[in-house]
Design an enzyme around this catalytic site. Structure first.
Site, PDB file in Angstrom:
ATOM      1  N   SER A  27      64.095  83.443 105.302  1.00 36.22           N
ATOM      2  CA  SER A  27      63.064  84.192 106.024  1.00 36.22           C
ATOM      3  C   SER A  27      62.335  85.180 105.123  1.00 36.22           C
ATOM      4  CB  SER A  27      63.698  84.916 107.210  1.00 36.22           C
ATOM      5  OG  SER A  27      64.783  85.719 106.761  1.00 36.22           O
ATOM      6  N   SER A  56      64.146  88.677  98.571  1.00 34.96           N
ATOM      7  CA  SER A  56      63.383  89.445  97.575  1.00 34.96           C
ATOM      8  C   SER A  56      62.065  89.966  98.128  1.00 34.96           C
ATOM      9  CB  SER A  56      63.076  88.559  96.355  1.00 34.96           C
ATOM     10  OG  SER A  56      64.238  88.306  95.638  1.00 34.96           O
ATOM     11  N   GLY A  62      54.817  95.381  93.136  1.00 31.57           N
ATOM     12  CA  GLY A  62      53.456  95.309  92.575  1.00 31.57           C
ATOM     13  C   GLY A  62      52.426  94.794  93.548  1.00 31.57           C
ATOM     14  N   GLY A  63      52.604  93.579  94.067  1.00 31.89           N
ATOM     15  CA  GLY A  63      51.648  93.041  95.032  1.00 31.89           C
ATOM     16  C   GLY A  63      51.364  91.571  94.829  1.00 31.89           C
ATOM     17  N   GLU A 128      48.392  94.089  86.011  1.00 31.44           N
ATOM     18  CA  GLU A 128      49.779  94.000  85.584  1.00 31.44           C
ATOM     19  C   GLU A 128      49.868  93.215  84.288  1.00 31.44           C
ATOM     20  OE1 GLU A 128      52.047  92.411  88.883  1.00 31.44           O
ATOM     21  OE2 GLU A 128      52.445  94.423  89.619  1.00 31.44           O
ATOM     22  N   HIS A 253      63.028  90.969  84.036  1.00 30.45           N
ATOM     23  CA  HIS A 253      62.077  92.076  84.131  1.00 30.45           C
ATOM     24  C   HIS A 253      62.443  93.071  83.051  1.00 30.45           C
ATOM     25  CE1 HIS A 253      59.540  95.279  85.520  1.00 30.45           C
ATOM     26  NE2 HIS A 253      58.963  94.420  86.325  1.00 30.45           N
ATOM     27  N   ARG A 302      55.784  89.702  80.289  1.00 33.24           N
ATOM     28  CA  ARG A 302      57.146  90.204  80.502  1.00 33.24           C
ATOM     29  C   ARG A 302      58.148  89.753  79.452  1.00 33.24           C
ATOM     30  NH1 ARG A 302      57.597  89.992  87.028  1.00 33.24           N
ATOM     31  NH2 ARG A 302      56.229  91.767  87.198  1.00 33.24           N
ATOM     32  N   HIS A 365      65.127  88.674  87.004  1.00 34.00           N
ATOM     33  CA  HIS A 365      64.155  89.099  88.011  1.00 34.00           C
ATOM     34  C   HIS A 365      63.536  87.938  88.769  1.00 34.00           C
ATOM     35  CE1 HIS A 365      61.176  91.545  89.907  1.00 34.00           C
ATOM     36  NE2 HIS A 365      60.174  90.975  89.289  1.00 34.00           N
ATOM     37  N   ARG A 400      56.509  83.088  84.503  1.00 32.33           N
ATOM     38  CA  ARG A 400      55.594  83.413  85.613  1.00 32.33           C
ATOM     39  C   ARG A 400      54.687  84.578  85.236  1.00 32.33           C
ATOM     40  NH1 ARG A 400      56.878  87.446  90.406  1.00 32.33           N
ATOM     41  NH2 ARG A 400      57.777  88.433  88.590  1.00 32.33           N
ATOM     42  N   SER A 405      53.833  85.058  92.274  1.00 27.90           N
ATOM     43  CA  SER A 405      54.870  84.408  93.084  1.00 27.90           C
ATOM     44  C   SER A 405      54.707  84.644  94.576  1.00 27.90           C
ATOM     45  CB  SER A 405      56.253  84.862  92.632  1.00 27.90           C
ATOM     46  OG  SER A 405      56.258  86.236  92.398  1.00 27.90           O
TER      47      SER A 405
HETATM   48  C1  LIG Z   1      62.376  93.985  93.107  1.00 27.03           C
HETATM   49  C2  LIG Z   1      61.414  92.832  93.136  1.00 27.03           C
HETATM   50  C3  LIG Z   1      60.059  93.053  92.963  1.00 27.03           C
HETATM   51  C4  LIG Z   1      59.156  91.983  93.001  1.00 27.03           C
HETATM   52  N1  LIG Z   1      57.811  92.238  92.906  1.00 27.03           N
HETATM   53  C5  LIG Z   1      56.935  91.218  93.047  1.00 27.03           C
HETATM   54  C6  LIG Z   1      55.536  91.454  93.080  1.00 27.03           C
HETATM   55  O1  LIG Z   1      55.087  92.589  93.027  1.00 27.03           O
HETATM   56  N2  LIG Z   1      54.713  90.387  93.221  1.00 27.03           N
HETATM   57  C7  LIG Z   1      55.166  89.107  93.320  1.00 27.03           C
HETATM   58  O2  LIG Z   1      54.365  88.190  93.432  1.00 27.03           O
HETATM   59  N3  LIG Z   1      56.491  88.857  93.287  1.00 27.03           N
HETATM   60  C8  LIG Z   1      57.372  89.879  93.176  1.00 27.03           C
HETATM   61  N4  LIG Z   1      58.710  89.615  93.180  1.00 27.03           N
HETATM   62  C9  LIG Z   1      59.149  88.235  93.375  1.00 27.03           C
HETATM   63  C10 LIG Z   1      58.915  87.868  94.831  1.00 27.03           C
HETATM   64  O3  LIG Z   1      59.344  88.949  95.653  1.00 27.03           O
HETATM   65  C11 LIG Z   1      59.666  86.612  95.200  1.00 27.03           C
HETATM   66  O4  LIG Z   1      59.392  85.594  94.282  1.00 27.03           O
HETATM   67  C12 LIG Z   1      59.268  86.139  96.594  1.00 27.03           C
HETATM   68  O5  LIG Z   1      59.404  87.197  97.511  1.00 27.03           O
HETATM   69  C13 LIG Z   1      60.133  84.966  96.985  1.00 27.03           C
HETATM   70  O6  LIG Z   1      59.927  84.708  98.338  1.00 27.03           O
HETATM   71  P1  LIG Z   1      60.817  83.603  99.011  1.00 27.03           P
HETATM   72  O7  LIG Z   1      60.388  83.545 100.438  1.00 27.03           O
HETATM   73  O8  LIG Z   1      60.778  82.368  98.218  1.00 27.03           O
HETATM   74  O9  LIG Z   1      62.327  84.147  98.900  1.00 27.03           O
HETATM   75  P2  LIG Z   1      63.024  85.465  99.449  1.00 27.03           P
HETATM   76  O10 LIG Z   1      62.068  86.495  99.883  1.00 27.03           O
HETATM   77  O11 LIG Z   1      64.045  85.858  98.437  1.00 27.03           O
HETATM   78  O12 LIG Z   1      63.760  84.957 100.761  1.00 27.03           O
HETATM   79  C14 LIG Z   1      64.847  84.060 100.691  1.00 27.03           C
HETATM   80  C15 LIG Z   1      65.455  83.977 102.073  1.00 27.03           C
HETATM   81  O13 LIG Z   1      66.439  82.972 102.126  1.00 27.03           O
HETATM   82  C16 LIG Z   1      67.608  83.457 102.789  1.00 27.03           C
HETATM   83  N5  LIG Z   1      68.736  82.652 102.326  1.00 27.03           N
HETATM   84  C17 LIG Z   1      69.220  82.519 101.067  1.00 27.03           C
HETATM   85  N6  LIG Z   1      70.260  81.647 101.058  1.00 27.03           N
HETATM   86  C18 LIG Z   1      70.445  81.220 102.330  1.00 27.03           C
HETATM   87  C19 LIG Z   1      71.359  80.344 102.960  1.00 27.03           C
HETATM   88  N7  LIG Z   1      72.354  79.730 102.294  1.00 27.03           N
HETATM   89  N8  LIG Z   1      71.227  80.130 104.283  1.00 27.03           N
HETATM   90  C20 LIG Z   1      70.271  80.752 105.020  1.00 27.03           C
HETATM   91  N9  LIG Z   1      69.386  81.615 104.468  1.00 27.03           N
HETATM   92  C21 LIG Z   1      69.473  81.843 103.144  1.00 27.03           C
HETATM   93  C22 LIG Z   1      67.635  84.925 102.373  1.00 27.03           C
HETATM   94  O14 LIG Z   1      68.479  85.696 103.191  1.00 27.03           O
HETATM   95  C23 LIG Z   1      66.145  85.255 102.534  1.00 27.03           C
HETATM   96  O15 LIG Z   1      65.820  85.444 103.880  1.00 27.03           O
HETATM   97  C24 LIG Z   1      59.629  90.669  93.159  1.00 27.03           C
HETATM   98  C25 LIG Z   1      60.997  90.442  93.315  1.00 27.03           C
HETATM   99  C26 LIG Z   1      61.892  91.510  93.318  1.00 27.03           C
HETATM  100  C27 LIG Z   1      63.342  91.256  93.496  1.00 27.03           C
END
Ligand SMILES: Cc1cc2nc3c(=O)[nH]c(=O)nc-3n(C[C@H](O)[C@H](O)[C@H](O)COP(=O)(O)OP(=O)(O)OC[C@H]3O[C@@H](n4cnc5c(N)ncnc54)[C@H](O)[C@@H]3O)c2cc1C
Length: 550
Positions: A27, A56, A62-63, A128, A253, A302, A365, A400, A405
């Site tokens: 989610s 994450s 950042g955004g 950035e 990072h 990075r 990161h 990346r 992302s």
């Molecule tokens: C501190 C930080 C700062 C960042 N800043 C930026 C930024 O400024 N700009 C940018 O573009 N990117 C940034 N990123 C990267 C970016 O946040 C992520 O790449 C992006 O949010 C990934 O989204 P996602 O939906 O793929 O995964 P996530 O947001 O990580 O969501 C994964 C989901 O899967 C669920 N999950 C995992 N395993 C299971 C399982 N076995 N069963 C059920 N559910 C599960 C988790 O609980 C979560 O809900 C940052 C990351 C971090 C950690």
């Protein structure tokens, strides 16, 4: 050596079933965007192992990157992305993403996301590392991810997307299509109790399964990623026999808040945007680190900054070998207004960033590699989709570009959802694929695996250390057993081991330095290596394909 790993997570027998059109695993931005776009016409269930906002996404600072300034161009955003990706991006995928990015930002705004305005009242744009232009929209200063998560959570719930929180996706279930091909039929999930114990196991059958489980930062002891990001989707895909690509490319990072040698949990990110606003890196002796290293100096990509810091740490300047310093005092009082979250985190650690240098170090990161998939989320298996950080789409290549992302999660997530709203794969019945090769790893091994990864598969990779780490991980794999208690921590430990072995084997196989993969024996890229590495798991163990023979 091929490391043998379990083909299914050991858990109690399923005691219930549930049928939906589309089941989304995770989610974060990617899963929510897919669910929301499919929902108007489909019955959609999100299965997420913790609360909605545990991934994450909610932590992003950042955004999102998009061409929004009239003087910026798609061509420049594409060029910056390709440059960061060091020869391994798919230019078609990059162009497609860059062109759809502004629409994705408009869409988020229509859903209710409030981006920070600039002096002219338009969306403020910051710059950035690796971007030649200001093209990052942000929210709440440095709380962009929280605003995106809030917006998508609210819209998904209001649209009637059903959510199972505290439900752990264990393994995929398969059936056979009308043409005789293996097709996804659903997913086996464990419903978790408050302490992570298993309350029940069930099977959700669906015509489409969307894997959106995020990256694998927690495979490393030092990471900016939250506790939930343990590579579960990567491990689940490996167990299901899918091919993963380019797992060696882990972006470290350069600057997380260094909080002492004993700190092993999620570490606060000191966003690149802080350097975008003028902060400068220094070593313990007060020497600038990035001057003369790269034309963009402190705003270099990075990998360049992380490697320069790691090299400086390896020199143990003034006896300090585990961190350097970021001087943001030049930003003055504006710092607190622009970076409220970072200010709070620094103050909680006893540092006033407006007056003192911030101790920082590199940490895992972002994971560039993942499940081999296309820019519409489709994979090699009918009915299975991968989106967000778990997916490899060709956009990020060997590294990346910052803030691409979240944009990718939204653009591809929305595409998958819209396509599923338009057309669903045919339904197939679950075929029992249970094997003797079921097992799990006890959580007591988690810290050992994560420490090995942080020490030996981090920013600078020595071939002998990679080989001995792979041996050590093989020894840990020998401890996987069929009678380990089914708990969230044990499932995660098994997934962490599986991904750690796949990352290490890939890093050992790629005998060059490229993007965010830096070897100490071959310090530059090798033209013959401008190719992808594939990793898969079969009954014999992990297999790597696509490498260059020595
Ligand atoms: C501190 C930080 C700062 C960042 N800043 C930026 C930024 O400024 N700009 C940018 O573009 N990117 C940034 N990123 C990267 C970016 O946040 C992520 O790449 C992006 O949010 C990934 O989204 P996602 O939906 O793929 O995964 P996530 O947001 O990580 O969501 C994964 C989901 O899967 C669920 N999950 C995992 N395993 C299971 C399982 N076995 N069963 C059920 N559910 C599960 C988790 O609980 C979560 O809900 C940052 C990351 C971090 C950690």
């Amino acid at each position: 050596m091929r490391i043998a790993l379990p083909r299914r997570l050991a858990a109690p027998e399923p005691s219930w079933t549930r049928d939906v059109d589309v089941v989304v695993l995770g989610s974060g931005a990617a899963g929510l965007a897919a669910a929301l776009a499919a929902r108007p016409v489909r019955n959609v269930l999100i299965v997420t192992k913790d609360t909605l906002d545990a991934g994450s996404t909610a932590w992003a600072q950042g955004g999102l990157a998009a061409v929004l300034d009239p003087t910026d161009t798609f061509a420049e955003h594409v060029r910056d992305t390709l440059e960061a990706g060091a020869g391994l991006c798919d230019e078609v995928a990059v162009t497609s993403l860059v062109r759809d990015a502004p629409t994705a930002i408009d869409y988020l705004e229509k859903l209710g996301a409030a981006f920070d305005p600039g002096a002219d009242g338009e969306r403020a744009l910051t710059r950035e590392g690796g971007h030649s232009r200001s093209r990052i929209v942000h929210a709440g200063g440095d709380q962009s991810g929280a605003e995106i998560q809030r917006t998508l959570d609210e819209n998904a719930i209001n649209a009637g997307v059903e959510v199972f929180e505290h439900a752990f996706a264990l393994d995929l279930e398969f059936g056979v299509s009308a043409t005789g091909r293996r097709q996804v039929a659903g997913v086996r999930i464990a419903v978790l109790g408050p302490g992570g114990d298993v309350v029940s196991v069930g099977i959700v059958t669906a015509r489409a399964v969307v894997v959106a489980t995020g990256g694998y930062g927690q495979v490393f002891a030092s990471t900016s990623n939250p506790a939930a990001v343990t590579g579960d989707g990567h491990a689940l895909a490996l167990r299901a026999g899918l091919t993963l690509r380019d797992l060696e490319f882990v972006q470290f990072h350069p600057t997380v808040l260094w909080q002492g040698v004993d700190s092993t949990a999620q570490q606060t990110l000191i966003s690149e945007a802080v350097r975008g606003e003028g902060a400068i890196l220094f070593d313990a002796a007060g020497e600038r680190i990035m001057q003369g290293v790269h034309p963009l100096e402190d705003l270099a990509p990075r990998d360049v900054v992380a490697a320069a810091i790691s090299e400086r740490m390896a020199m143990a300047v003034d006896g300090v070998d585990d961190h350097v310093f970021l001087d943001a005092t030049g930003i003055g009082e504006r710092f607190e207004e622009r970076f409220p979250f970072i200010t709070r985190a620094c103050r909680a650690a006893g540092i006033d960033p407006t007056r003192e240098r911030i101790p920082v170090a590199p940490a895992a990161h972002y994971t560039c590699g993942g499940i081999d998939s296309n820019l519409d989320g489709t994979t090699s298996v009918e009915g299975l989709y991968a989106v967000g950080e778990v997916a490899y789409t060709g956009v990020h290549g060997a590294n990346r570009l910052a803030s691409n992302s979240l944009t990718e999660s939204l653009v591809v997530g929305t595409r998958v959802g819209r396509n599923l709203a338009w057309k669903l794969p045919a339904k197939v019945e679950v075929v029992d694929e249970r094997t003797d090769d079921e097992g799990a790893l006890d959580d007591s091994m988690r810290a050992h695996v994560r420490t090995l990864m942080a020490r030996h598969v981090g920013v600078l990779r020595r071939p002998d250390a990679l080989a001995s780490t792979l041996d050590a991980l093989g020894a840990v794999a020998g401890k996987v057993a069929g009678d380990v208690t089914a708990t969230r921590r044990n499932f995660e430990a098994t997934n962490i081991l599986t991904v750690a072995a796949a990352v290490t084997a890939s890093a050992l196989a790629r005998t060059e330095s490229r993007g965010c993969h830096r070897r100490t024996d071959v310090t530059s890229s090798v033209p013959a290596w401008e190719r992808h590495l594939e990793v898969s798991l079969d009954d014999e163990g992990l297999a790597i394909r696509g490498g260059v023979s020595a």
